[in-house]
Design an enzyme around this catalytic site. Structure first.
Site, PDB file in Angstrom:
ATOM      1  N   LYS A 158       0.723  -1.203  -0.147  1.00  0.00           N
ATOM      2  CA  LYS A 158      -0.016   0.155   0.073  1.00  0.00           C
ATOM      3  C   LYS A 158       0.932   1.299  -0.058  1.00  0.00           C
ATOM      4  O   LYS A 158       1.175   1.884   0.965  1.00  0.00           O
ATOM      5  CB  LYS A 158      -1.075  -0.067   1.109  1.00  0.00           C
ATOM      6  N   MET A 159       1.306   1.688  -1.150  1.00  0.00           N
ATOM      7  CA  MET A 159       2.242   2.671  -1.262  1.00  0.00           C
ATOM      8  C   MET A 159       1.905   3.557  -2.115  1.00  0.00           C
ATOM      9  O   MET A 159       1.126   3.575  -3.224  1.00  0.00           O
ATOM     10  CB  MET A 159       3.694   1.943  -2.175  1.00  0.00           C
TER      11      MET A 159
END
Length: 307
Positions: A158-159
């Site tokens: 989850k960048m």
């Protein structure tokens, strides 16, 4: 509750006014999107006068996995990450539904390959439903943009930088008169939406793409699978979904921490059933909101009290 101008943010270990939270413009997070984050939700229970954070520990564990896969040199513990979220929500004295962005980022001077100068901010924001109350659901298209995959930019992380893929698809959809979009993966199978997972119903069976279909390993998706099986007695199948299956589905909805549960009314301008919120979608939505607000005793262990 504090006014907008008095909002506080957790920043590098301190609780400060939001305008004081500043980073280096040449930092890896500023230049390259070198950050990982979690979006959390907390729900106000009026009867109990309590604010409940939903699945805080699960969000923390996913954040730690993102930190690991990004190879950040972080010494943040689960306990520290959890408590920091509670502290900043309390400091803002929220007594309403909120969203909370918890971001671990690379500050200081550095390059896209940096691993040090790991910092964090946590920003809670008062927020109601993810789509207008007067809308039954959304109209979507199949994106011309392919969903990022594990061979390029893994959606399991989850960048911040990954969300440029979502941005491209969402902006294209809106320009073309849709509310949102659905991505296909590199195998041409249904993946997910911008920041949301997908479920469809066919002949009473709830179906969703597997975690290997270039999707985020969604906490909300896991919740839907669990409550559909355990509480509604539905058959749930995780399998690849063809684009054209969406055209003939009985129900479709998107889900995620931010969007919650959003019915899909049409795909590529083909109506989903009678363009109304489906029976199973409605049952899942009702149950989901009862759980997150603390109205179902057996699910209280998924909630963390703020006050």
């Amino acid at each position: 509750m504090l006014t907008k101008n008095e909002r506080l943010i957790w920043f590098k270990g301190n609780i400060v006014p939001i305008e004081e939270a500043k980073i280096n413009v040449l930092s890896p997070t500023s230049q390259f999107g070198a950050n990982v984050f979690e979006g959390l939700r907390a729900y106000w229970n009026e009867k109990e006068q309590q604010l409940y954070v939903y699945k805080l520990q699960e969000h923390t564990q996913r954040l730690q996995k993102s930190i690991k896969m990004m190879r950040f040199n972080s010494d943040f513990t689960d306990e520290f990450l959890n408590q920091s979220v509670i502290d900043i929500i309390k400091a803002n004295n929220f007594k309403e539904d909120i969203v909370c962005r918890q971001t671990v980022f690379l500050d200081g001077f550095g390059s896209w390959a940096s691993v040090d100068s790991v910092e964090m901010f946590i920003a809670p924001i008062a927020k109601g439903r993810a789509y207008p109350e007067d809308k039954i659901g959304i109209n979507v298209c199949i994106s011309s943009w392919e969903r990022i995959g594990d061979k390029s930019m893994s959606p399991k992380i989850k960048m911040g930088a990954n969300y440029m893929n979502s941005r491209a698809g969402q902006m294209e959809a809106v320009r073309n008169g849709y509310d949102s979009t659905i991505f296909l993966n590199d195998n041409g199978k249904v993946s997910e939406g911008p920041g949301s997972c997908l479920f469809m119903v066919r002949d009473g069976v709830l179906i969703t793409p597997p975690v290997t279909a270039s999707i985020l390993e969604s906490i909300t998706r896991n919740t839907i699978i669990q409550i559909a099986k355990d509480d509604l007695g539905l058959e749930v199948i995780e399998r690849d979904i063809d684009r054209t299956e969406l055209y003939i589905a009985d129900e479709i909805f998107m889900c995620g921490t931010a969007v919650e549960i959003v019915p899909v009314l049409s795909v590529d301008r083909l109506d989903v059933s009678d363009t109304k919120k489906g029976k199973i979608t409605q049952e899942l939505e009702n149950l989901y909101f009862d759980i997150v607000r603390g109205n179902i005793e057996k699910y209280k262990n998924t909630l963390t009290k703020v006050y």
